[in-house]
Design a protein around this motif. Structure first.
Motif, PDB file in Angstrom:
ATOM      1  N   ALA A  30       0.808  -1.109  -0.147  1.00 61.06           N
ATOM      2  CA  ALA A  30      -0.264   0.126  -0.206  1.00 61.06           C
ATOM      3  C   ALA A  30       0.813   0.933   0.292  1.00 61.06           C
ATOM      4  O   ALA A  30       0.235   2.181   0.033  1.00 61.06           O
ATOM      5  CB  ALA A  30      -1.311   0.285   1.237  1.00 61.06           C
ATOM      6  N   GLY A  31       2.243   1.359   0.364  1.00 55.87           N
ATOM      7  CA  GLY A  31       3.131   1.726   0.414  1.00 55.87           C
ATOM      8  C   GLY A  31       3.165   3.328   1.523  1.00 55.87           C
ATOM      9  O   GLY A  31       3.335   4.402   1.259  1.00 55.87           O
ATOM     10  N   LEU A  32       2.605   2.355   2.266  1.00 51.68           N
ATOM     11  CA  LEU A  32       2.998   2.703   3.468  1.00 51.68           C
ATOM     12  C   LEU A  32       4.679   1.965   4.384  1.00 51.68           C
ATOM     13  O   LEU A  32       4.866   1.265   3.896  1.00 51.68           O
ATOM     14  CB  LEU A  32       1.712   2.340   5.079  1.00 51.68           C
ATOM     15  N   SER A  33       4.483   2.611   5.576  1.00 49.99           N
ATOM     16  CA  SER A  33       5.861   2.146   6.597  1.00 49.99           C
ATOM     17  C   SER A  33       5.103   1.324   7.691  1.00 49.99           C
ATOM     18  O   SER A  33       6.299   0.232   8.021  1.00 49.99           O
ATOM     19  CB  SER A  33       7.255   2.961   6.734  1.00 49.99           C
ATOM     20  N   LYS A  34       4.389   1.493   7.823  1.00 45.42           N
ATOM     21  CA  LYS A  34       3.581   1.012   9.543  1.00 45.42           C
ATOM     22  C   LYS A  34       2.228   1.202   9.887  1.00 45.42           C
ATOM     23  O   LYS A  34       1.822   2.566   8.873  1.00 45.42           O
ATOM     24  CB  LYS A  34       4.642   1.537  10.810  1.00 45.42           C
ATOM     25  N   VAL A  35       1.540   0.285   9.044  1.00 46.74           N
ATOM     26  CA  VAL A  35       0.184   0.476   9.707  1.00 46.74           C
ATOM     27  C   VAL A  35      -0.769  -0.446  11.409  1.00 46.74           C
ATOM     28  O   VAL A  35      -0.219  -1.307  11.880  1.00 46.74           O
ATOM     29  CB  VAL A  35      -1.231   0.158   9.510  1.00 46.74           C
ATOM     30  N   GLN A  36      -0.785   0.102  12.629  1.00 47.59           N
ATOM     31  CA  GLN A  36      -1.316  -0.321  13.843  1.00 47.59           C
ATOM     32  C   GLN A  36      -2.425  -0.034  14.480  1.00 47.59           C
ATOM     33  O   GLN A  36      -3.156   0.811  13.943  1.00 47.59           O
ATOM     34  CB  GLN A  36      -0.488  -0.442  14.372  1.00 47.59           C
ATOM     35  N   VAL A  37      -3.101  -0.929  14.531  1.00 48.15           N
ATOM     36  CA  VAL A  37      -4.562  -1.571  14.887  1.00 48.15           C
ATOM     37  C   VAL A  37      -4.282  -1.914  16.564  1.00 48.15           C
ATOM     38  O   VAL A  37      -3.095  -2.272  16.510  1.00 48.15           O
ATOM     39  CB  VAL A  37      -5.685  -1.840  13.959  1.00 48.15           C
ATOM     40  N   PHE A  38      -5.555  -0.673  16.992  1.00 47.24           N
ATOM     41  CA  PHE A  38      -5.435  -0.954  18.566  1.00 47.24           C
ATOM     42  C   PHE A  38      -6.958  -0.338  19.494  1.00 47.24           C
ATOM     43  O   PHE A  38      -7.210  -0.258  18.549  1.00 47.24           O
ATOM     44  CB  PHE A  38      -4.383   0.425  19.368  1.00 47.24           C
ATOM     45  N   PHE A  39      -6.642  -1.544  20.320  1.00 50.40           N
ATOM     46  CA  PHE A  39      -7.964  -1.399  21.357  1.00 50.40           C
ATOM     47  C   PHE A  39      -7.622  -1.079  22.871  1.00 50.40           C
ATOM     48  O   PHE A  39      -6.818  -1.517  23.278  1.00 50.40           O
ATOM     49  CB  PHE A  39      -8.137  -2.619  21.609  1.00 50.40           C
ATOM     50  N   SER A  40      -8.253  -0.183  23.590  1.00 48.65           N
ATOM     51  CA  SER A  40      -7.576   0.113  24.512  1.00 48.65           C
ATOM     52  C   SER A  40      -9.282   0.497  25.254  1.00 48.65           C
ATOM     53  O   SER A  40     -10.257   1.022  25.086  1.00 48.65           O
ATOM     54  CB  SER A  40      -7.416   2.111  24.896  1.00 48.65           C
ATOM     55  N   GLY A  41      -9.596   0.024  25.870  1.00 48.88           N
ATOM     56  CA  GLY A  41     -10.593  -0.041  27.041  1.00 48.88           C
ATOM     57  C   GLY A  41     -10.215  -0.113  29.350  1.00 48.88           C
ATOM     58  O   GLY A  41      -8.923  -0.448  29.831  1.00 48.88           O
ATOM     59  N   GLU A  42     -11.089   0.817  29.473  1.00 53.41           N
ATOM     60  CA  GLU A  42     -10.582   1.450  31.076  1.00 53.41           C
ATOM     61  C   GLU A  42     -11.808   0.691  31.691  1.00 53.41           C
ATOM     62  O   GLU A  42     -13.082   0.716  31.077  1.00 53.41           O
ATOM     63  CB  GLU A  42     -10.499   2.418  31.073  1.00 53.41           C
ATOM     64  N   ASN A  43     -12.451   0.118  32.651  1.00 50.55           N
ATOM     65  CA  ASN A  43     -12.664  -0.078  33.412  1.00 50.55           C
ATOM     66  C   ASN A  43     -14.404  -1.437  33.149  1.00 50.55           C
ATOM     67  O   ASN A  43     -14.956  -0.819  33.218  1.00 50.55           O
ATOM     68  CB  ASN A  43     -14.317   1.472  34.203  1.00 50.55           C
ATOM     69  N   LEU A  44     -13.112  -2.354  32.799  1.00 55.86           N
ATOM     70  CA  LEU A  44     -14.018  -3.166  32.036  1.00 55.86           C
ATOM     71  C   LEU A  44     -14.762  -4.630  32.574  1.00 55.86           C
ATOM     72  O   LEU A  44     -16.250  -4.384  32.160  1.00 55.86           O
ATOM     73  CB  LEU A  44     -12.609  -3.949  30.997  1.00 55.86           C
ATOM     74  N   LEU A  45     -14.201  -4.530  33.503  1.00 56.61           N
ATOM     75  CA  LEU A  45     -15.329  -5.770  35.076  1.00 56.61           C
ATOM     76  C   LEU A  45     -14.849  -5.410  35.896  1.00 56.61           C
ATOM     77  O   LEU A  45     -13.703  -4.945  36.220  1.00 56.61           O
ATOM     78  CB  LEU A  45     -14.415  -7.188  34.149  1.00 56.61           C
ATOM     79  N   THR A  46     -15.604  -5.441  36.648  1.00 58.90           N
ATOM     80  CA  THR A  46     -15.453  -5.386  38.377  1.00 58.90           C
ATOM     81  C   THR A  46     -16.479  -6.856  38.839  1.00 58.90           C
ATOM     82  O   THR A  46     -17.360  -7.216  38.226  1.00 58.90           O
ATOM     83  CB  THR A  46     -16.166  -4.481  38.934  1.00 58.90           C
ATOM     84  N   PHE A  47     -16.214  -7.435  39.732  1.00 62.77           N
ATOM     85  CA  PHE A  47     -16.752  -8.627  40.157  1.00 62.77           C
ATOM     86  C   PHE A  47     -16.531  -8.299  41.395  1.00 62.77           C
ATOM     87  O   PHE A  47     -15.537  -8.200  42.239  1.00 62.77           O
ATOM     88  CB  PHE A  47     -16.223  -9.754  40.076  1.00 62.77           C
ATOM     89  N   THR A  48     -17.317  -7.796  42.358  1.00 64.38           N
ATOM     90  CA  THR A  48     -18.032  -8.077  43.594  1.00 64.38           C
ATOM     91  C   THR A  48     -19.420  -8.330  44.142  1.00 64.38           C
ATOM     92  O   THR A  48     -20.568  -8.069  43.658  1.00 64.38           O
ATOM     93  CB  THR A  48     -17.854  -6.678  43.689  1.00 64.38           C
ATOM     94  N   PRO A  49     -19.942  -8.650  45.455  1.00 64.09           N
ATOM     95  CA  PRO A  49     -20.985  -8.947  45.983  1.00 64.09           C
ATOM     96  C   PRO A  49     -21.761  -7.698  46.442  1.00 64.09           C
ATOM     97  O   PRO A  49     -22.912  -7.782  46.706  1.00 64.09           O
ATOM     98  CB  PRO A  49     -20.800  -9.791  47.249  1.00 64.09           C
ATOM     99  N   LEU A  50     -21.034  -6.951  45.950  1.00 65.61           N
ATOM    100  CA  LEU A  50     -21.628  -5.219  46.777  1.00 65.61           C
ATOM    101  C   LEU A  50     -22.919  -5.232  45.471  1.00 65.61           C
ATOM    102  O   LEU A  50     -22.592  -5.151  44.111  1.00 65.61           O
ATOM    103  CB  LEU A  50     -20.830  -4.282  46.952  1.00 65.61           C
ATOM    104  N   LYS A  51     -23.832  -4.414  45.940  1.00 64.14           N
ATOM    105  CA  LYS A  51     -24.392  -4.192  44.848  1.00 64.14           C
ATOM    106  C   LYS A  51     -24.354  -3.084  43.909  1.00 64.14           C
ATOM    107  O   LYS A  51     -23.001  -2.689  44.043  1.00 64.14           O
ATOM    108  CB  LYS A  51     -26.197  -3.111  45.183  1.00 64.14           C
ATOM    109  N   GLY A  52     -24.717  -2.848  42.737  1.00 64.75           N
ATOM    110  CA  GLY A  52     -24.126  -1.966  41.629  1.00 64.75           C
ATOM    111  C   GLY A  52     -24.191  -0.706  42.173  1.00 64.75           C
ATOM    112  O   GLY A  52     -23.216   0.043  41.514  1.00 64.75           O
ATOM    113  N   MET A  53     -24.353   0.518  42.991  1.00 65.47           N
ATOM    114  CA  MET A  53     -24.400   1.927  42.974  1.00 65.47           C
ATOM    115  C   MET A  53     -23.301   1.641  43.790  1.00 65.47           C
ATOM    116  O   MET A  53     -22.668   2.855  44.184  1.00 65.47           O
ATOM    117  CB  MET A  53     -25.592   2.744  43.629  1.00 65.47           C
TER     118      MET A  53
END
Length: 87
Positions: A30-53
């Protein structure tokens, strides 16, 4: 007392970043020198017995208005996708 520790325990996945460089053979065609794809996620999962609030990290903090700790706004989940192209 040990039962209290187990009940108040939690596990949280706060940050994840994954990236992938496309193969040089594809990128060079394609005439390019580098192509990078990325994904970033924050606060994805929380496992706790406490209520959602309740935020388990803030449960023992207090505020000056009601003296009830832990009742904060829910943590926002942030998802980012992107492509980095070097010409």
């Amino acid at each position: 007392q040990r039962q209290m520790c187990i009940r108040d325990s939690y596990c949280r996945l706060k940050n994840v970043t994954l990236s992938y460089d496309l193969p040089a053979a594809w990128v060079n065609k394609a005439g390019l020198s580098k192509v990078q794809v990325f994904f970033s996620g924050e606060n994805l999962l929380t496992f706790t017995p406490l209520k959602g609030m309740f935020d388990p990290e803030a449960i023992f903090t207090g505020n000056s208005y009601q003296s009830e700790g832990g009742k904060n706004y829910p943590m926002n989940r942030v998802l980012s996708f992107g492509v980095i192209v070097n010409l």
